[in-house]
Every structure is written in C-alpha cells, then in structure tokens.
Design a protein around this motif. Sequence first.
Motif, PDB file in Angstrom:
ATOM      1  N   GLY A 337      -4.479  35.424  11.373  1.00  0.00           N
ATOM      2  CA  GLY A 337      -5.055  34.103  11.156  1.00  0.00           C
ATOM      3  C   GLY A 337      -6.198  33.752  12.075  1.00  0.00           C
ATOM      4  O   GLY A 337      -6.634  32.593  12.112  1.00  0.00           O
ATOM      5  N   THR A 338      -6.711  34.711  12.828  1.00  0.00           N
ATOM      6  CA  THR A 338      -7.789  34.465  13.782  1.00  0.00           C
ATOM      7  C   THR A 338      -9.146  34.694  13.132  1.00  0.00           C
ATOM      8  O   THR A 338      -9.320  35.635  12.345  1.00  0.00           O
ATOM      9  CB  THR A 338      -7.630  35.393  15.000  1.00  0.00           C
ATOM     10  N   SER A 339     -10.117  33.870  13.460  1.00  0.00           N
ATOM     11  CA  SER A 339     -11.473  34.032  12.938  1.00  0.00           C
ATOM     12  C   SER A 339     -12.097  35.308  13.486  1.00  0.00           C
ATOM     13  O   SER A 339     -11.829  35.708  14.626  1.00  0.00           O
ATOM     14  CB  SER A 339     -12.340  32.833  13.324  1.00  0.00           C
ATOM     15  N   ARG A 357     -15.446  33.217   3.837  1.00  0.00           N
ATOM     16  CA  ARG A 357     -16.430  32.983   4.886  1.00  0.00           C
ATOM     17  C   ARG A 357     -16.164  31.716   5.692  1.00  0.00           C
ATOM     18  O   ARG A 357     -16.940  31.382   6.585  1.00  0.00           O
ATOM     19  CB  ARG A 357     -17.843  32.925   4.287  1.00  0.00           C
ATOM     20  N   SER A 358     -15.094  31.004   5.400  1.00  0.00           N
ATOM     21  CA  SER A 358     -14.781  29.821   6.203  1.00  0.00           C
ATOM     22  C   SER A 358     -14.268  30.212   7.588  1.00  0.00           C
ATOM     23  O   SER A 358     -14.517  29.508   8.560  1.00  0.00           O
ATOM     24  CB  SER A 358     -13.749  28.941   5.489  1.00  0.00           C
ATOM     25  N   LYS A 359     -13.582  31.345   7.688  1.00  0.00           N
ATOM     26  CA  LYS A 359     -13.057  31.801   8.974  1.00  0.00           C
ATOM     27  C   LYS A 359     -13.591  33.165   9.384  1.00  0.00           C
ATOM     28  O   LYS A 359     -13.281  33.641  10.483  1.00  0.00           O
ATOM     29  CB  LYS A 359     -11.528  31.862   8.926  1.00  0.00           C
ATOM     30  N   LEU A 407     -20.515  31.042  17.573  1.00  0.00           N
ATOM     31  CA  LEU A 407     -20.655  29.608  17.859  1.00  0.00           C
ATOM     32  C   LEU A 407     -20.309  28.761  16.640  1.00  0.00           C
ATOM     33  O   LEU A 407     -19.658  27.715  16.761  1.00  0.00           O
ATOM     34  CB  LEU A 407     -22.073  29.310  18.329  1.00  0.00           C
ATOM     35  N   GLN A 408     -20.726  29.200  15.461  1.00  0.00           N
ATOM     36  CA  GLN A 408     -20.414  28.425  14.262  1.00  0.00           C
ATOM     37  C   GLN A 408     -18.916  28.403  13.991  1.00  0.00           C
ATOM     38  O   GLN A 408     -18.358  27.350  13.642  1.00  0.00           O
ATOM     39  CB  GLN A 408     -21.170  28.996  13.070  1.00  0.00           C
ATOM     40  N   LEU A 409     -18.260  29.524  14.154  1.00  0.00           N
ATOM     41  CA  LEU A 409     -16.823  29.582  13.886  1.00  0.00           C
ATOM     42  C   LEU A 409     -16.037  28.750  14.889  1.00  0.00           C
ATOM     43  O   LEU A 409     -15.065  28.082  14.525  1.00  0.00           O
ATOM     44  CB  LEU A 409     -16.342  31.034  13.906  1.00  0.00           C
TER      45      LEU A 409
END
Length: 419
Positions: A337-339, A357-359, A407-409
């Motif tokens: 479950g980690t980005s 692509r959300s994570k 940074l985005q994540l």
Amino acid sequence: MELINADFGGARITGHGIGPVLEEFGGVSRIAVLRGGGLGDLMYALPAVAALKAAYPGASVTLLCTPVQAELLSQTVGPVDETVILPFAEGVRPGPEDPHEVERFFAGMRARNFDLAVQVHGGGRYSNPFLLRLGARHTVGTRTPDAAPLERTVPYVYYQHEPLRALEVAGFAGAPPRELEARLQALPEFIQRLGQALPLGNGGLAKGGSGRGDGGPGHGRVLVIHPGATDPRRRWPAERFAAVARRAADDGFRVYVVGDSSEKELAETVVELALEQAGTGQAGTGQPAAGHVAEARPAVESLAGNLSLGELAALLAGSAVVVANDSGPRHLAQALGTSTVGIYWAGNAINAAPLGRSKHRVRLGWVTRCPVCGVDVTQVGWTAPRCPHDESTVKAVEPSEVYEDVLQLTAMSPLPHGR
C-alpha cells in the motif's frame, strides 16, 4: 509463424474479467499454483491466488514457489495457505537438478490429490509438463505453441501485463478477478522490531528520536530507495539514485537504501555519492556505533543486507514513498500500500508497471536498440536472442523528474495509507 488459440476445454463462458471467465470446476478442495522466480514474480501471482480463493472458498491454496518467496509469505499476511519449495528443475527453478529429489517432490505432490493445478509461470514449455506431473484432476495455465496442452489454456504472448495475465488464467479456472494488485500486510512483530532500531513513520520518530529537517517537504518522513534489479539493463545509474537521495535528505526526508546482501556495494555507493554531492553528513551502513542516538544517524543510510524480508516489508510499509527500478522491492511496496516511483524500460512497463497513477508514478526509458551493438532489444522472451551487453536502458531518465514525482506523491498523501 505458428499460432495458438485459447482452449476452453469444452467449458462454457459464464462471464468476463481479464478475458472470458469459464465455468467453475466441481468438487475442488485442494488447489496448487505454480509460480517460481523472485519477489516480483510472486506479486504477479497473488491477485490470481486471491481470485481462486474467492471462487473456491472451501479450498486450500498451495503455492509451489522458491525459498525467497516462501520466506516472504511466512513473514507477512497474504492469501496463500501453504507454500512448498520447488526442486531445481529446468525452466522452473534454475539450479543443479537432482532426479531423485525431483521424483520425491512429485511423489509427495501426487499424494496430496490436488483437484486443480494452475500454472502462471511463463509460457509453459517447461512449466506445463512440470504441472502435469502433479497429477491434479484439472489443469489450467498459459501456453506457447511449443508447450504441452493443459485442460484449459490461455495463449502466451510475451507483452501482457503479468498480474493481468495471471488473472486471465484464473478466469479460465472459473475465478473472476477480485483485485488487480497484490495485497500483503507487514506483521506487527517486524514493525515493532524495526521501529526500535530505526527512526520510522511520520515525523521520523522513534523512541527518543526526532526527524531531520522538520520544516521541509520531507518532514522527517522515510524515503526508501532500491537501486538494484536482476537484469542490469533495468538499473538506473547509481549517481542518479544518489541525486534523488541528496535532494530528499536536503528537504528533510530520512533516506534508507535497501537491497539484499549481493547489493551491499551498490547501496553503499549510492549513499556515498549522495553525501559527497551534499557535502555534509557521513555515510551509514545500518549499524550505528554503540551510544549513538537516533538524532546522530546519517540522513542517507544503507540497510542493504541487514534486513530480513519481514523487516523489509515493515520498512516499506512505514515509508512515505519508495523509489526503485522494476524490482521485487518496488512490487512489494505496492502490495503493502505504499506509494512508489518506478524507473522502467518501456517494454518492461507493459508487463510490470503499476496500473494506477494516484499512488504510483512511472518514468520510462525509451531505448529500443542496444547502445553498443544496435540489436533490437524489444524482441524479448524465451526464444529471443540476447546480446551480451548490459548497458542501462533507463539511464536517460532525469533525477529531477523522479524527485518531482516524490514531492507530488507526498504532497497528495501526507499520511500514506492511513498512517
């Protein structure tokens, strides 16, 4: 070119998932699933295992696998009921084959009277004959034109997303998809053990410790880097990982570089380059001297070769983001479950990149010919020739692009997956 079509084995189509879903087999209480290889290969198979368990809720699932896969499953929570280690056998588990050991393995498997055996290990040239020797009542799997037929077979074409390929096979066994990604959980004892030794979690806090750089984007959170990959052509150069590690440390992340014992030198190179570029700090090896407190640990540190698989899972589960090549630890992080930010050769992305692509973010190397000899590297698979050169196919990916994804994540998810 010899063609091969899907073989339904006379079964009716009852629905659609990743391709047709065929009618279930009757009286199934014992299922064997064949999937060798490494950690990434295991992650490819787990959605299919989950689908089989849902379709046959009274059945037990035995995974025929390699030692590293069995070790991980014994130190995490997942859908597999039992693991059995594969013997060394050509095309199934590389190594010195002992015919007597192989025969003992099959005698033991036949004694279990499997109702259903499912092959999700390549195109079947070696794995289908292996599966048939289990003596199961029903067999399902993939098949290339030169592979032995099973009762129901999905045509094997190299370029297909591997978890979806396995789910298509499960559909032929009567099991529609339940989830498209592998799902595992770290065990509490490994989380506790690791938390006592390392600064982990939001704010980088451990007993008596504090995160570094609490004003920056990192806020002391953990960024994990895995610079290795089985195929050297899939490896992003160490200096590029180091550039990401340096930027992250400057912004307040605590950076851990991971790998197995064979990757210690590579991991330590990444650490040394990162700290040289930063001009501050000291390299770490995951083994601080006696009397060091959490605040004294370096901002970028190698843990390669120092973690069990259960501890690795705990570390990845407690991280804000994992940056890696197309490798087992990246796939494991996704399952936990980690980005992740993955650096992929474009061909490998077709087969193994995360779907969402959300994570997860993917940076691609678009090389199509070997930089040394010019051979077409898009021709891959069991029968494709492989030139002797190991030039990276992903070295053109820029560190600034990868770090922007980090940074985005982290901006989107200040407390990843509920932590």
